[in-house]
Design a protein around this motif. Sequence first.
Motif, mmCIF file in Angstrom:
data_model
loop_
_atom_site.group_PDB
_atom_site.id
_atom_site.type_symbol
_atom_site.label_atom_id
_atom_site.label_comp_id
_atom_site.label_asym_id
_atom_site.label_seq_id
_atom_site.Cartn_x
_atom_site.Cartn_y
_atom_site.Cartn_z
ATOM 1 N N LEU A 1 0.836 -1.207 0.000
ATOM 2 C CA LEU A 1 0.000 0.000 0.000
ATOM 3 C C LEU A 1 0.870 1.256 0.000
ATOM 4 N N THR A 2 1.961 1.208 0.772
ATOM 5 C CA THR A 2 2.869 2.362 0.799
ATOM 6 C C THR A 2 3.470 2.585 -0.584
ATOM 7 N N THR A 3 3.844 1.492 -1.252
ATOM 8 C CA THR A 3 4.414 1.608 -2.608
ATOM 9 C C THR A 3 3.396 2.226 -3.566
ATOM 10 N N LEU A 4 2.165 1.724 -3.492
ATOM 11 C CA LEU A 4 1.130 2.257 -4.381
ATOM 12 C C LEU A 4 0.935 3.742 -4.125
ATOM 13 N N ASN A 5 0.952 4.097 -2.853
ATOM 14 C CA ASN A 5 0.719 5.488 -2.474
ATOM 15 C C ASN A 5 1.876 6.373 -2.928
ATOM 16 N N ARG A 6 3.099 5.940 -2.676
ATOM 17 C CA ARG A 6 4.247 6.807 -2.962
ATOM 18 C C ARG A 6 4.631 6.780 -4.442
ATOM 19 N N SER A 7 4.636 5.572 -5.024
ATOM 20 C CA SER A 7 5.119 5.468 -6.411
ATOM 21 C C SER A 7 4.045 5.860 -7.414
ATOM 22 N N LEU A 8 2.813 5.456 -7.167
ATOM 23 C CA LEU A 8 1.767 5.724 -8.157
ATOM 24 C C LEU A 8 0.885 6.903 -7.759
ATOM 25 N N GLY A 9 1.089 7.441 -6.562
ATOM 26 C CA GLY A 9 0.293 8.602 -6.131
ATOM 27 C C GLY A 9 -1.145 8.255 -5.828
ATOM 28 N N VAL A 10 -1.402 6.997 -5.487
ATOM 29 C CA VAL A 10 -2.789 6.581 -5.216
ATOM 30 C C VAL A 10 -3.198 7.040 -3.813
ATOM 31 N N THR A 11 -4.341 7.730 -3.745
ATOM 32 C CA THR A 11 -4.901 8.097 -2.440
ATOM 33 C C THR A 11 -5.572 6.847 -1.868
ATOM 34 N N ILE A 12 -5.289 6.547 -0.613
ATOM 35 C CA ILE A 12 -5.828 5.316 -0.042
ATOM 36 C C ILE A 12 -6.691 5.643 1.172
ATOM 37 N N VAL A 13 -7.893 5.070 1.175
ATOM 38 C CA VAL A 13 -8.769 5.186 2.345
ATOM 39 C C VAL A 13 -8.943 3.787 2.884
ATOM 40 N N LEU A 14 -8.518 3.565 4.111
ATOM 41 C CA LEU A 14 -8.691 2.209 4.610
ATOM 42 C C LEU A 14 -9.339 2.176 5.977
ATOM 43 N N VAL A 15 -10.156 1.138 6.134
ATOM 44 C CA VAL A 15 -10.807 0.874 7.412
ATOM 45 C C VAL A 15 -9.983 -0.197 8.104
ATOM 46 N N THR A 16 -9.602 0.089 9.327
ATOM 47 C CA THR A 16 -8.853 -0.946 10.049
ATOM 48 C C THR A 16 -8.862 -0.635 11.537
ATOM 49 N N HIS A 17 -8.572 -1.631 12.349
ATOM 50 C CA HIS A 17 -8.257 -1.333 13.743
ATOM 51 C C HIS A 17 -6.965 -2.037 14.150
ATOM 52 N N GLU A 18 -6.137 -2.300 13.138
ATOM 53 C CA GLU A 18 -4.821 -2.873 13.399
ATOM 54 C C GLU A 18 -3.871 -1.718 13.705
ATOM 55 N N LEU A 19 -3.549 -1.539 14.976
ATOM 56 C CA LEU A 19 -2.781 -0.359 15.386
ATOM 57 C C LEU A 19 -1.422 -0.268 14.692
ATOM 58 N N GLU A 20 -0.748 -1.408 14.602
ATOM 59 C CA GLU A 20 0.589 -1.381 13.986
ATOM 60 C C GLU A 20 0.511 -0.855 12.566
ATOM 61 N N SER A 21 -0.495 -1.335 11.860
ATOM 62 C CA SER A 21 -0.680 -0.920 10.475
ATOM 63 C C SER A 21 -1.014 0.574 10.410
ATOM 64 N N ILE A 22 -1.853 1.020 11.342
ATOM 65 C CA ILE A 22 -2.260 2.437 11.352
ATOM 66 C C ILE A 22 -1.030 3.328 11.533
ATOM 67 N N PHE A 23 -0.191 2.977 12.502
ATOM 68 C CA PHE A 23 0.981 3.828 12.767
ATOM 69 C C PHE A 23 2.019 3.717 11.645
ATOM 70 N N ARG A 24 2.085 2.544 11.024
ATOM 71 C CA ARG A 24 3.115 2.338 10.000
ATOM 72 C C ARG A 24 2.801 3.118 8.735
ATOM 73 N N ILE A 25 1.536 3.122 8.319
ATOM 74 C CA ILE A 25 1.266 3.700 6.991
ATOM 75 C C ILE A 25 0.314 4.894 7.007
ATOM 76 N N GLY A 26 -0.488 5.062 8.050
ATOM 77 C CA GLY A 26 -1.517 6.107 8.048
ATOM 78 C C GLY A 26 -0.917 7.504 8.114
ATOM 79 N N THR A 27 -1.439 8.409 7.271
ATOM 80 C CA THR A 27 -0.977 9.798 7.336
ATOM 81 C C THR A 27 -2.032 10.689 7.971
ATOM 82 N N ASP A 28 -3.267 10.226 7.970
ATOM 83 C CA ASP A 28 -4.366 11.028 8.507
ATOM 84 C C ASP A 28 -5.446 10.040 8.940
ATOM 85 N N CYS A 29 -6.262 10.428 9.906
ATOM 86 C CA CYS A 29 -7.303 9.484 10.316
ATOM 87 C C CYS A 29 -8.488 10.188 10.947
ATOM 88 N N ILE A 30 -9.595 9.464 10.980
ATOM 89 C CA ILE A 30 -10.699 9.885 11.845
ATOM 90 C C ILE A 30 -11.017 8.688 12.727
#
Lengths: 379, 252
Positions: free
Chosen positions: B185-214
């Motif tokens: 997902l990080t590759t898609l976001n950085r290399s292809l400029g894809v905006t990503i909206v994801l639903v999750t409650h995996e904290l590790e994943s949130i801190f690793r890749i999330g740039t903004d959240c509600i």
Amino acid sequence: MRAAVTALHLETRDVADGGVEFLLRGELTLATAQTAWPKVVQRATDLPEGALRRIDLTSVERLDGAGAAALLALRARTSTPARPVELAGARPEALQMLQLYGCPSQHQCLKGEPQQMPILEQVGREVLGLRAGFVEIVDALGQLCVAIARAVRRPGSVAWRDVPQLMERAGADAVPIILLINFLVGFIIALQSADQLRQFGASIFLADLMGISLTRELAGLMTAIIVAGRSGAAYAAELGTMRVNEEIDALRSLGLDPLRQLVLPRVVALTAVVPLLTFLAMVIGALGGMLVAVTSLDLTPTMFATRLQAAIRPLDVVEGLTKSGVFAAAITFISCHRGLTTRGGAAGVGRSTTGAVVTILFHLIALDAVMSTLFNLLR
Amino acid sequence: MQPAPQDGVKIRVRGLTIGYGGVPILRDLDFDVHSRGIFVILGGSGCGKSTLLRHLTGLQTPIAGSIEIAGVTRFPPPVDEPPPFGVSFQTGALFGSRTLLENVALPLQKWTGLPAPDIDNVAFARLRLVGLGGFENHLPAEISGGMRKRASIARALALEPDLLFLDEPSAGLDPITSVELDDLLTTLNRSLGVTIVLVTHELESIFRIGTDCIMLDRDALGIIARGDPRELRTDSSDPRVHRFFNRLPAGA
């Protein structure tokens, strides 16, 4: 290895003011509770309200989750606001279990009684459900009409590629069972009628009877019933499974209309093959009748065929084939609608499939009655 | 790809009230998703995260409010147009009777005029991108859950969208597969400029890749926190947010 289970025993002791204290001894677990616990509950229930003051757990050697839940429920049931029942003397492990299963309030320890709905409310709800079901059907029909209009405007948006395979599955694969069933139906009807006709010296009219009944009614109806059982059930199950697996949502998220991708190809395939199957059913049913005519009524095949040809008018065949086309559309619409509105996992798919077949059978008979009346007016 | 609006807002949600049968489960939501970010919708179980995602993707109609994607309102959803986004579902939602290649090729067949061999090549490239080269002829039932999720992402990327919605992509995956998915997902976001909206409650994943959240809350029927998840973890004074980000049970 687990130690042997110690049975649960109850002793009662009178205390001041006409109160009673329970003394439990042994293990209160899922294993022991099954036999001994109902007696404890019965003893508690037999006491006057507020009489049970205390349950002494000093001698309870083991208490598991089921035992703790049962104990807390008994306390909730027998406590009164003025005289709450005290659970006393629990060993540390038992106390831990009671705290784990503890309820914030007495009421929450007890499962709510199932609410018995008054009969008038039940009837009202059923009537409202029927109304909602009718509205849903009308809505679904409207959506199908919109989908057809959009398909006419953009023919490329329909999954035509699936149609040949659907036709093969619903048509070619069904030929053996259609031939067998309709041959037997023709044979049985001829057999049942032959004796009566012979008594009146009207054996030759067996051909008239077979020709008219098969072309106008039986071939179309029997074929539709078989198709409902084979393809209708399959469509409801297939679309229902897609629905519960989120595949329908996936289609929509790709900008694809499930009606044009899944429903219209099935409508087209079934509406094309069912009249052909019905025609085959008419022919094979007549052959079944001919077999009886030749073997039981001493008619020759030529006599039967000549009489059959004279008895059947083009309108009879048109009636049968028209009906079969309408039946096919109804089978597809009902089964796909049931499939697309499936809820509730595997059980929901089962309900949709059963519901689809039952609804189809009812509608086939109702549609047959309406169309027979209309064709009678035409004659 | 569609150009991002001038203000860099990819999704604009205003006054959104959503629910089932007219009963709201989330009320008056206002938030923006910025272009080229990884926006996380988070919250406890049953707070309406996946339902919100279904509304954002047009699968459900809101009770009130508006959703604009790239400046275009989504309700009623446009007919006979390729969607300006890709969606990957929680279960993968692959078409069970089609191979992975056919799954990815389907949107290309419907929305492009490419010849069949080219469609197959593009679909195969998508599968290779998510690490599924060599599995193109497998049916979804023949591969693992993690592979199904990756295949679902490949299908979501088929039409080259610049916006991707993902519902719990790493739920139920082992830690290594989960990290690999985050890297993808990080590759898609950085290399292809894809905006990503994801639903999750995996904290590790949130801190690793999330740039903004509600962060949504079931009792509040709405958003109780928004911003960079790493900052929320350390700076939020709301006890509900603090508990969530620090894995503390109620009452702690």
